[in-house]
Design an enzyme around this catalytic site. Structure first.
Site, PDB file in Angstrom:
ATOM      1  N   HIS A  98      24.089 -11.903  10.625  1.00 54.71           N
ATOM      2  CA  HIS A  98      24.440 -10.754  11.463  1.00 54.71           C
ATOM      3  C   HIS A  98      24.411 -11.140  12.947  1.00 54.71           C
ATOM      4  O   HIS A  98      25.365 -10.871  13.690  1.00 54.71           O
ATOM      5  CB  HIS A  98      23.459  -9.613  11.179  1.00 54.71           C
ATOM      6  N   GLU A  99      23.318 -11.774  13.372  1.00 60.79           N
ATOM      7  CA  GLU A  99      23.182 -12.116  14.796  1.00 60.79           C
ATOM      8  C   GLU A  99      24.145 -13.230  15.209  1.00 60.79           C
ATOM      9  O   GLU A  99      24.712 -13.183  16.306  1.00 60.79           O
ATOM     10  CB  GLU A  99      21.736 -12.489  15.124  1.00 60.79           C
ATOM     11  N   CYS A 139      22.854  -1.754  13.050  1.00 62.51           N
ATOM     12  CA  CYS A 139      22.889  -2.565  14.265  1.00 62.51           C
ATOM     13  C   CYS A 139      22.398  -1.725  15.445  1.00 62.51           C
ATOM     14  O   CYS A 139      22.739  -0.545  15.554  1.00 62.51           O
ATOM     15  CB  CYS A 139      24.317  -3.046  14.515  1.00 62.51           C
ATOM     16  N   LEU A 140      21.621  -2.358  16.321  1.00 60.38           N
ATOM     17  CA  LEU A 140      21.141  -1.656  17.510  1.00 60.38           C
ATOM     18  C   LEU A 140      22.284  -1.220  18.419  1.00 60.38           C
ATOM     19  O   LEU A 140      22.139  -0.285  19.198  1.00 60.38           O
ATOM     20  CB  LEU A 140      20.161  -2.541  18.290  1.00 60.38           C
ATOM     21  N   HIS A 192      27.480 -11.820  15.918  1.00 59.22           N
ATOM     22  CA  HIS A 192      27.561 -11.224  17.258  1.00 59.22           C
ATOM     23  C   HIS A 192      28.024 -12.251  18.290  1.00 59.22           C
ATOM     24  O   HIS A 192      28.755 -11.912  19.225  1.00 59.22           O
ATOM     25  CB  HIS A 192      26.203 -10.674  17.707  1.00 59.22           C
ATOM     26  N   GLN A 240      24.552  -8.327  23.106  1.00 56.04           N
ATOM     27  CA  GLN A 240      23.977  -6.986  22.995  1.00 56.04           C
ATOM     28  C   GLN A 240      23.163  -6.600  24.226  1.00 56.04           C
ATOM     29  O   GLN A 240      22.834  -5.426  24.402  1.00 56.04           O
ATOM     30  CB  GLN A 240      23.104  -6.876  21.743  1.00 56.04           C
ATOM     31  N   GLY A 257      16.838  -7.953  14.901  1.00 55.72           N
ATOM     32  CA  GLY A 257      17.437  -9.044  15.661  1.00 55.72           C
ATOM     33  C   GLY A 257      18.213  -8.519  16.856  1.00 55.72           C
ATOM     34  O   GLY A 257      18.581  -7.345  16.908  1.00 55.72           O
TER      35      GLY A 257
END
Length: 156
Positions: free
Chosen positions: A133-134, A91-92, A137, A51, A46
């Protein structure tokens, strides 16, 4: 389409709350297309607006065969959660770091598509985890904020 630079932990934009999307236009569509390309190049599950440096409530998610296919959400809100499980999460924006995070096993999310049409999606397992999670963010919350403990590289 273009690959965007992924913002890394430490950049203050990841800690800011995103604003709702109000204009459903070509600019939004281009952003979502870029986010898909960036997500797939990064081999992530995701990606959220902050991000890629955009403080808007947008996210793209693809959990592969563990979900209902690629999902893009504009202005998502979790309306119901149930169950609980603790699993490792990364996480990216925090490459190479993993932590144990407790998340609901099932969530119901209300959102809009790229054209502004409202829809509801229910996620279980990995999709539920990715949705939480997203959406976190979009409120400036990182997985580390919710981690019970961070994992050593050999545990991840």
């Amino acid at each position: 389409m273009a690959i965007r630079t992924i913002v890394l932990e430490g950049d203050e934009i990841l800690r800011k709350k995103c604003r709702d999307v109000e204009k459903f236009d070509g600019k939004l569509a281009a952003l979502l297309d870029d986010m898909w390309e960036t997500l797939y190049k990064s081999k992530g599950v995701g990606l959220a607006g902050p991000q890629v440096g955009i403080l808007r409530r947008v996210t793209v998610i693809d959990v592969g065969d563990q979900g209902d296919g690629p999902v893009e959400l504009v202005n998502p809100v979790i309306v119901r959660r149930s169950g609980s499980e603790t699993k490792s999460e990364g996480c990216l924006s925090s490459p190479g770091e993993w932590g144990l995070v407790e998340r609901p096993t099932k969530v119901k999310v209300k959102a809009q598509d790229r054209n502004g049409k409202e829809f509801v999606i229910e996620g279980r397992g990995l999709l539920a985890r990715a949705l939480c999670h997203e959406i976190d963010h979009l409120s400036g919350i990182l997985f580390k904020d919710r981690a019970i403990r961070m994992l050593d590289p050999d545990e991840a």
